[in-house]
Design a protein around this motif. Structure first.
Motif, PDB file in Angstrom:
ATOM      1  N   GLY A 103      38.469   8.337  60.817  1.00 18.49           N
ATOM      2  CA  GLY A 103      38.652   7.702  59.512  1.00 18.49           C
ATOM      3  C   GLY A 103      38.563   8.673  58.357  1.00 18.49           C
ATOM      4  N   THR A 104      38.121   9.919  58.626  1.00 17.09           N
ATOM      5  CA  THR A 104      38.081  10.935  57.572  1.00 17.09           C
ATOM      6  C   THR A 104      39.502  11.271  57.136  1.00 17.09           C
ATOM      7  OG1 THR A 104      36.038  11.895  58.446  1.00 17.09           O
ATOM      8  CG2 THR A 104      37.380  13.295  57.007  1.00 17.09           C
ATOM      9  N   THR A 105      39.687  11.487  55.847  1.00 19.07           N
ATOM     10  CA  THR A 105      41.004  11.837  55.313  1.00 19.07           C
ATOM     11  C   THR A 105      41.205  13.344  55.376  1.00 19.07           C
ATOM     12  OG1 THR A 105      41.050   9.927  53.840  1.00 19.07           O
ATOM     13  CG2 THR A 105      42.468  11.779  53.252  1.00 19.07           C
ATOM     14  N   TRP A 106      42.370  13.745  55.855  1.00 21.73           N
ATOM     15  CA  TRP A 106      42.722  15.165  55.937  1.00 21.73           C
ATOM     16  C   TRP A 106      43.924  15.441  55.046  1.00 21.73           C
ATOM     17  CZ3 TRP A 106      45.062  17.842  60.891  1.00 21.73           C
ATOM     18  CH2 TRP A 106      45.285  19.202  60.614  1.00 21.73           C
ATOM     19  N   ILE A 107      43.705  16.234  53.997  1.00 29.40           N
ATOM     20  CA  ILE A 107      44.776  16.696  53.118  1.00 29.40           C
ATOM     21  C   ILE A 107      45.178  18.085  53.583  1.00 29.40           C
ATOM     22  CG2 ILE A 107      45.420  17.315  50.758  1.00 29.40           C
ATOM     23  CD1 ILE A 107      43.330  15.325  49.765  1.00 29.40           C
ATOM     24  N   GLN A 108      46.387  18.209  54.129  1.00 30.20           N
ATOM     25  CA  GLN A 108      46.842  19.481  54.680  1.00 30.20           C
ATOM     26  C   GLN A 108      47.759  20.138  53.648  1.00 30.20           C
ATOM     27  OE1 GLN A 108      47.283  22.571  56.079  1.00 30.20           O
ATOM     28  NE2 GLN A 108      49.369  21.799  56.173  1.00 30.20           N
ATOM     29  N   SER A 109      47.248  21.161  52.949  1.00 34.51           N
ATOM     30  CA  SER A 109      47.992  21.784  51.857  1.00 34.51           C
ATOM     31  C   SER A 109      48.556  23.155  52.199  1.00 34.51           C
ATOM     32  CB  SER A 109      47.094  21.890  50.608  1.00 34.51           C
ATOM     33  OG  SER A 109      46.806  20.608  50.090  1.00 34.51           O
ATOM     34  N   THR A 110      48.299  23.626  53.402  1.00 36.02           N
ATOM     35  CA  THR A 110      48.899  24.877  53.850  1.00 36.02           C
ATOM     36  C   THR A 110      50.418  24.734  53.913  1.00 36.02           C
ATOM     37  OG1 THR A 110      46.950  25.298  55.228  1.00 36.02           O
ATOM     38  CG2 THR A 110      48.963  26.521  55.776  1.00 36.02           C
ATOM     39  N   THR A 111      51.163  25.761  53.482  1.00 34.76           N
ATOM     40  CA  THR A 111      52.607  25.758  53.705  1.00 34.76           C
ATOM     41  C   THR A 111      52.812  26.141  55.164  1.00 34.76           C
ATOM     42  OG1 THR A 111      52.997  26.433  51.413  1.00 34.76           O
ATOM     43  CG2 THR A 111      54.829  26.678  52.964  1.00 34.76           C
ATOM     44  N   ALA A 112      53.053  25.129  55.992  1.00 33.84           N
ATOM     45  CA  ALA A 112      52.940  25.302  57.432  1.00 33.84           C
ATOM     46  C   ALA A 112      54.268  25.338  58.168  1.00 33.84           C
ATOM     47  CB  ALA A 112      52.074  24.175  58.012  1.00 33.84           C
ATOM     48  N   GLY A 113      55.333  24.838  57.576  1.00 30.14           N
ATOM     49  CA  GLY A 113      56.599  24.757  58.292  1.00 30.14           C
ATOM     50  C   GLY A 113      56.746  23.432  59.003  1.00 30.14           C
ATOM     51  N   LEU A 114      57.967  23.085  59.369  1.00 29.08           N
ATOM     52  CA  LEU A 114      58.254  21.750  59.888  1.00 29.08           C
ATOM     53  C   LEU A 114      57.620  21.494  61.254  1.00 29.08           C
ATOM     54  CD1 LEU A 114      62.004  21.382  58.826  1.00 29.08           C
ATOM     55  CD2 LEU A 114      59.927  20.722  57.582  1.00 29.08           C
ATOM     56  N   ASP A 115      57.759  22.425  62.167  1.00 28.59           N
ATOM     57  CA  ASP A 115      57.188  22.218  63.502  1.00 28.59           C
ATOM     58  C   ASP A 115      55.676  22.114  63.440  1.00 28.59           C
ATOM     59  OD1 ASP A 115      59.699  22.275  64.617  1.00 28.59           O
ATOM     60  OD2 ASP A 115      59.594  24.379  65.230  1.00 28.59           O
ATOM     61  N   ALA A 116      55.067  22.960  62.633  1.00 29.98           N
ATOM     62  CA  ALA A 116      53.610  22.981  62.551  1.00 29.98           C
ATOM     63  C   ALA A 116      53.065  21.697  61.944  1.00 29.98           C
ATOM     64  CB  ALA A 116      53.137  24.184  61.741  1.00 29.98           C
ATOM     65  N   VAL A 117      53.751  21.134  60.949  1.00 28.81           N
ATOM     66  CA  VAL A 117      53.278  19.883  60.341  1.00 28.81           C
ATOM     67  C   VAL A 117      53.218  18.781  61.382  1.00 28.81           C
ATOM     68  CG1 VAL A 117      53.887  18.032  58.745  1.00 28.81           C
ATOM     69  CG2 VAL A 117      53.932  20.389  57.971  1.00 28.81           C
ATOM     70  N   ALA A 118      54.241  18.691  62.221  1.00 27.10           N
ATOM     71  CA  ALA A 118      54.243  17.680  63.268  1.00 27.10           C
ATOM     72  C   ALA A 118      53.079  17.892  64.234  1.00 27.10           C
ATOM     73  CB  ALA A 118      55.575  17.715  64.019  1.00 27.10           C
ATOM     74  N   GLU A 119      52.790  19.151  64.564  1.00 32.73           N
ATOM     75  CA  GLU A 119      51.684  19.457  65.470  1.00 32.73           C
ATOM     76  C   GLU A 119      50.339  19.119  64.834  1.00 32.73           C
ATOM     77  OE1 GLU A 119      50.430  23.069  68.527  1.00 32.73           O
ATOM     78  OE2 GLU A 119      51.703  23.511  66.789  1.00 32.73           O
ATOM     79  N   LEU A 120      50.196  19.428  63.545  1.00 30.50           N
ATOM     80  CA  LEU A 120      48.960  19.122  62.838  1.00 30.50           C
ATOM     81  C   LEU A 120      48.744  17.617  62.739  1.00 30.50           C
ATOM     82  CD1 LEU A 120      49.238  21.780  59.990  1.00 30.50           C
ATOM     83  CD2 LEU A 120      47.756  21.881  61.991  1.00 30.50           C
ATOM     84  N   ALA A 121      49.819  16.886  62.477  1.00 28.33           N
ATOM     85  CA  ALA A 121      49.724  15.427  62.404  1.00 28.33           C
ATOM     86  C   ALA A 121      49.336  14.845  63.757  1.00 28.33           C
ATOM     87  CB  ALA A 121      51.047  14.842  61.927  1.00 28.33           C
ATOM     88  N   GLY A 122      49.839  15.456  64.829  1.00 29.17           N
ATOM     89  CA  GLY A 122      49.456  15.004  66.162  1.00 29.17           C
ATOM     90  C   GLY A 122      47.970  15.190  66.418  1.00 29.17           C
ATOM     91  N   PHE A 123      47.436  16.316  65.971  1.00 30.29           N
ATOM     92  CA  PHE A 123      46.000  16.553  66.095  1.00 30.29           C
ATOM     93  C   PHE A 123      45.222  15.510  65.296  1.00 30.29           C
ATOM     94  CE2 PHE A 123      42.102  18.370  64.331  1.00 30.29           C
ATOM     95  CZ  PHE A 123      41.438  18.771  65.491  1.00 30.29           C
ATOM     96  N   ALA A 124      45.702  15.213  64.084  1.00 29.00           N
ATOM     97  CA  ALA A 124      45.030  14.209  63.252  1.00 29.00           C
ATOM     98  C   ALA A 124      44.989  12.859  63.957  1.00 29.00           C
ATOM     99  CB  ALA A 124      45.747  14.088  61.908  1.00 29.00           C
ATOM    100  N   GLN A 125      46.073  12.500  64.600  1.00 29.40           N
ATOM    101  CA  GLN A 125      46.123  11.222  65.312  1.00 29.40           C
ATOM    102  C   GLN A 125      45.126  11.207  66.471  1.00 29.40           C
ATOM    103  OE1 GLN A 125      49.956  10.175  66.942  1.00 29.40           O
ATOM    104  NE2 GLN A 125      49.479   8.001  66.864  1.00 29.40           N
ATOM    105  N   GLU A 126      45.049  12.314  67.188  1.00 26.45           N
ATOM    106  CA  GLU A 126      44.101  12.409  68.303  1.00 26.45           C
ATOM    107  C   GLU A 126      42.662  12.220  67.827  1.00 26.45           C
ATOM    108  OE1 GLU A 126      44.679  16.242  69.951  1.00 26.45           O
ATOM    109  OE2 GLU A 126      46.728  15.839  70.667  1.00 26.45           O
ATOM    110  N   GLN A 127      42.381  12.731  66.633  1.00 25.66           N
ATOM    111  CA  GLN A 127      41.016  12.685  66.103  1.00 25.66           C
ATOM    112  C   GLN A 127      40.744  11.429  65.275  1.00 25.66           C
ATOM    113  OE1 GLN A 127      38.625  15.096  66.768  1.00 25.66           O
ATOM    114  NE2 GLN A 127      40.161  15.947  68.176  1.00 25.66           N
ATOM    115  N   GLY A 128      41.765  10.600  65.069  1.00 27.36           N
ATOM    116  CA  GLY A 128      41.588   9.404  64.246  1.00 27.36           C
ATOM    117  C   GLY A 128      41.458   9.695  62.772  1.00 27.36           C
ATOM    118  N   LEU A 129      42.104  10.781  62.306  1.00 26.18           N
ATOM    119  CA  LEU A 129      42.048  11.152  60.894  1.00 26.18           C
ATOM    120  C   LEU A 129      43.215  10.547  60.133  1.00 26.18           C
ATOM    121  CD1 LEU A 129      41.322  14.983  61.363  1.00 26.18           C
ATOM    122  CD2 LEU A 129      39.665  13.104  61.224  1.00 26.18           C
TER     123      LEU A 129
END
Length: 323
Positions: A115-141
């Motif tokens: 339930g914690t909010t994660w603001i991802q402000s790194t300029t990460a690129g398209l593939d990386a954003v999808a991977e980061l969002a997947g991690f957030a989903q796994e953690q319930g963020l």
């Protein structure tokens, strides 16, 4: 995405609109506990402004010495990502790239609460954003893709432009954070995993980096042809080719004011390569961006990596000289 709503902190953003949110005058009454992971040029300024806005701020950086000065602004400087995010309502990442952000968030994972909010402000690129969002989903963020436009000076002044994508139900939580670090928030979508904010950031940066390299090439050509740069400035003054950015970046080169960097050469190279790759994935060639990435690489190899990206000027010369 799990647990999209975090109702533990029902902050209210008065006067918010669907597309753009403007900063309000006066003192904020809603406060949050915000963890900032990555306190380089941008992250340190954002952490400082969050503390000044009255939020409780935890800060972590791989090189701790870069985070230590934030203690004077009231931030708690943590020894690890997990320590930094413990009890955080919002985690804000501002790291070098997507892999770095994922690595740090994995280190933080034992202390992250669903339930914690994660603001991802790194300029990460398209593939990386999808991977980061997947991690957030796994953690319930609750995941927000939220890169920013601006360099050192607007970051320090709390005048960044925030480009954001994320669920409407969580926007009241992130609004005070965005208000503390920026003057305006442009919402690009409701699904951070789709990377719509990052896509806009890459488009904007493609223009910024191309303009930066154009400044360097014009100055280097003037140097070897014996043209006074002021004659060039006078020739285009007041016309459609004149622009404040030209004078700002040219002034750094001509005045030997490339340090401290507003936006470093090494970071510019990384972003240029992300831009090239995004174009390639969608079937187009971005020749200017690709050449620009190579200019930044050469400038870094000549010892200018930590200087302002205007130092790409030196890439015009074989040994980084001035002709």
């Amino acid at each position: 995405m799990a647990n999209q709503a975090d109702n533990r902190h029902p902050v209210r953003h008065r006067g918010s609109r669907d597309r753009t949110t403007k900063r309000k005058a006066g003192v904020m009454t809603d406060t949050l506990t915000v963890s900032v992971l990555g306190t380089g040029i941008m992250g340190a300024a954002m952490a400082r402004n969050l503390a000044r806005a009255g939020h409780t701020v935890g800060a972590w950086n791989r090189t701790r010495a870069k985070a230590e000065p934030l203690a004077a602004d009231g931030a708690h400087v943590a020894g690890s990502p997990a320590e930094a995010v413990r009890d955080a309502d919002v985690v804000l990442t501002m790291l070098h790239d997507g892999p770095a952000a994922l690595d740090v968030m994995r280190q933080a994972a034992p202390a992250l609460r669903p339930g914690t909010t994660w603001i991802q402000s790194t300029t990460a690129g398209l593939d990386a954003v999808a991977e980061l969002a997947g991690f957030a989903q796994e953690q319930g963020l609750v995941f927000f893709d939220a890169p920013v436009l601006g360099t050192r000076q607007p970051a320090e002044a709390g005048q960044l432009l925030v480009l954001a994508a994320g669920p409407r139900v969580g926007r009241e939580t992130v609004a005070p954070v965005f208000e503390a670090v920026g003057t305006r928030t442009v919402w690009t979508g409701e699904d951070g995993a789709a990377g719509s904010a990052t896509r806009l950031k890459l488009v904007a940066n493609s223009w910024v980096l191309a303009a930066t390299n154009a400044v360097g090439e014009a100055l280097s050509l003037a140097q070897v042809l014996g043209v006074d740069p002021q004659d060039f400035f006078d020739a285009i003054a007041g016309g459609p080719l004149d622009m404040g950015y030209l004078h700002a970046k040219a002034g750094l080169v001509l005045g030997d004011r490339l340090s401290p960097a507003a936006f470093a050469v090494t970071t510019a190279e990384k972003d240029a390569r992300l831009i090239v790759e995004a174009g390639r994935q969608h079937g187009i060639r971005l020749d200017v961006a690709e050449a620009g990435a190579e200019r930044f690489r050469r400038a870094a190899a000549q010892g200018h990596g930590d200087e302002d990206m205007a130092a790409a000027y030196f890439a015009s010369f074989d040994e980084g000289g001035t002709g």
